[in-house]
Design a protein around this motif. Structure first.
Motif, mmCIF file in Angstrom:
data_model
loop_
_atom_site.group_PDB
_atom_site.id
_atom_site.type_symbol
_atom_site.label_atom_id
_atom_site.label_comp_id
_atom_site.label_asym_id
_atom_site.label_seq_id
_atom_site.Cartn_x
_atom_site.Cartn_y
_atom_site.Cartn_z
ATOM 1 N N LEU A 1 113.086 62.967 29.828
ATOM 2 C CA LEU A 1 113.436 62.267 31.051
ATOM 3 C C LEU A 1 114.286 63.177 31.939
ATOM 4 C CD1 LEU A 1 114.142 58.787 29.466
ATOM 5 C CD2 LEU A 1 112.085 59.554 30.653
ATOM 6 N N ASP A 2 114.415 62.813 33.205
ATOM 7 C CA ASP A 2 115.125 63.651 34.174
ATOM 8 C C ASP A 2 116.638 63.484 34.117
ATOM 9 O OD1 ASP A 2 112.687 64.577 35.130
ATOM 10 O OD2 ASP A 2 112.612 63.135 36.788
ATOM 11 N N GLN A 3 117.082 62.282 33.786
ATOM 12 C CA GLN A 3 118.521 62.009 33.837
ATOM 13 C C GLN A 3 118.865 60.779 33.005
ATOM 14 O OE1 GLN A 3 119.873 60.781 37.740
ATOM 15 N NE2 GLN A 3 117.982 59.649 38.116
ATOM 16 N N LEU A 4 120.172 60.625 32.807
ATOM 17 C CA LEU A 4 120.730 59.473 32.107
ATOM 18 C C LEU A 4 121.751 58.843 33.051
ATOM 19 C CD1 LEU A 4 120.823 58.091 29.255
ATOM 20 C CD2 LEU A 4 122.656 59.674 28.691
ATOM 21 N N ILE A 5 121.707 57.530 33.190
ATOM 22 C CA ILE A 5 122.615 56.808 34.083
ATOM 23 C C ILE A 5 123.486 55.863 33.262
ATOM 24 C CG2 ILE A 5 122.688 54.948 35.810
ATOM 25 C CD1 ILE A 5 120.371 56.287 37.227
ATOM 26 N N ARG B 1 130.110 61.534 38.717
ATOM 27 C CA ARG B 1 130.162 60.326 39.539
ATOM 28 C C ARG B 1 129.030 60.350 40.550
ATOM 29 N NH1 ARG B 1 130.826 56.471 40.745
ATOM 30 N NH2 ARG B 1 132.293 56.262 42.437
ATOM 31 N N SER B 2 128.430 59.191 40.755
ATOM 32 C CA SER B 2 127.326 59.057 41.699
ATOM 33 C C SER B 2 127.531 57.759 42.482
ATOM 34 C CB SER B 2 126.000 59.056 40.933
ATOM 35 O OG SER B 2 124.914 59.160 41.805
ATOM 36 N N GLU B 3 128.176 57.873 43.620
ATOM 37 C CA GLU B 3 128.578 56.698 44.387
ATOM 38 C C GLU B 3 127.410 55.805 44.802
ATOM 39 O OE1 GLU B 3 131.214 57.745 47.573
ATOM 40 O OE2 GLU B 3 132.570 58.824 46.225
ATOM 41 N N ASP B 4 126.213 56.378 44.910
ATOM 42 C CA ASP B 4 125.059 55.561 45.294
ATOM 43 C C ASP B 4 124.718 54.517 44.231
ATOM 44 O OD1 ASP B 4 124.173 57.802 43.659
ATOM 45 O OD2 ASP B 4 122.118 57.213 44.145
ATOM 46 N N LEU B 5 125.231 54.685 43.010
ATOM 47 C CA LEU B 5 124.977 53.739 41.919
ATOM 48 C C LEU B 5 126.052 52.653 41.809
ATOM 49 C CD1 LEU B 5 123.897 56.298 39.162
ATOM 50 C CD2 LEU B 5 122.398 54.754 40.455
ATOM 51 N N ASP B 6 127.121 52.768 42.602
ATOM 52 C CA ASP B 6 128.223 51.804 42.535
ATOM 53 C C ASP B 6 127.768 50.428 43.016
ATOM 54 O OD1 ASP B 6 129.666 54.066 41.858
ATOM 55 O OD2 ASP B 6 130.938 54.042 43.654
ATOM 56 N N GLY C 1 129.056 54.207 39.136
ATOM 57 C CA GLY C 1 127.909 54.851 38.512
ATOM 58 C C GLY C 1 128.128 56.327 38.217
ATOM 59 N N PHE C 2 127.439 56.798 37.177
ATOM 60 C CA PHE C 2 127.479 58.183 36.759
ATOM 61 C C PHE C 2 126.058 58.638 36.415
ATOM 62 C CE2 PHE C 2 131.606 56.514 35.877
ATOM 63 C CZ PHE C 2 132.511 57.569 35.989
#
Length: 175
Positions: free
Chosen positions: A129-133, A154-159, A169-170
């Motif tokens: 897979l490309d990533q883990l969230i 940190r990935s603010e678009d997932l908040d 989100g991370f």
């Protein structure tokens, strides 16, 4: 910590209730985290944690000691459409995630959470897979620091907001 003293495995359905009780214990004790009377549906989900395993590619993982005592648990999602959170995370493609990581308070500081996190990273890598969230809250600062030390960003678009609770989100890139 001696990782060889622990086994990481899928929970047996006979253990689901006990794991739900562990999750309720851990989450209800987090400072600043909503209590059961404030978010009863969330705590109902924790109590019924085994229900997640009804979805394809979703596993309830546990760390057990040499006497098969469960020391911690997490739900791993190989497909984000079953992740069940707010925000945009469930729309992510070619992505795995994990939620609801909990470690028995009596065994904190022994690397149980790290073992569970690394197991989820390994599963996502093995599935190419490309990533883990993941998501965390300010009440989970110890876990938050561990995630960042392992390479989560940190990935603010997932908040999103869960009622009045801010959820952050991370992402962990796998490629």
């Amino acid at each position: 910590m001696n990782p060889s003293a622990y086994t990481i495995r899928n929970a047996d359905p006979s253990e689901f209730n006990k794991i739900g009780e562990l999750l309720i214990l851990v989450y209800s004790q987090l400072e600043g985290f909503p209590k059961e009377n404030e978010q009863p549906n969330y705590y109902k989900m924790l109590a019924n944690i085994g229900d997640f395993t009804n979805h394809p590619g979703t596993e309830l993982l546990v760390v057990a000691d040499d006497q098969d005592t469960i020391l911690g648990a997490v739900v791993y999602f190989n497909d984000m459409k079953y992740y069940g959170s707010g925000g945009i995370a469930t729309q992510e493609q070619n992505t795995a995630g994990f939620r609801l990581l909990a470690v028995d308070p009596a065994t904190r500081g022994k690397g149980i959470g790290k073992l569970l996190t690394e197991e989820c990273i390994g599963k996502a890598k093995a599935n190419q897979l490309d990533q883990l969230i993941i998501h965390s809250t300010l009440s989970m600062k110890t876990a938050w620091k561990m995630y960042e030390n392992l390479g989560f960003k940190r990935s603010e678009d997932l908040d999103f907001m869960q009622g009045e609770l801010a959820v952050f989100g991370f992402r962990y890139p796998l490629k």
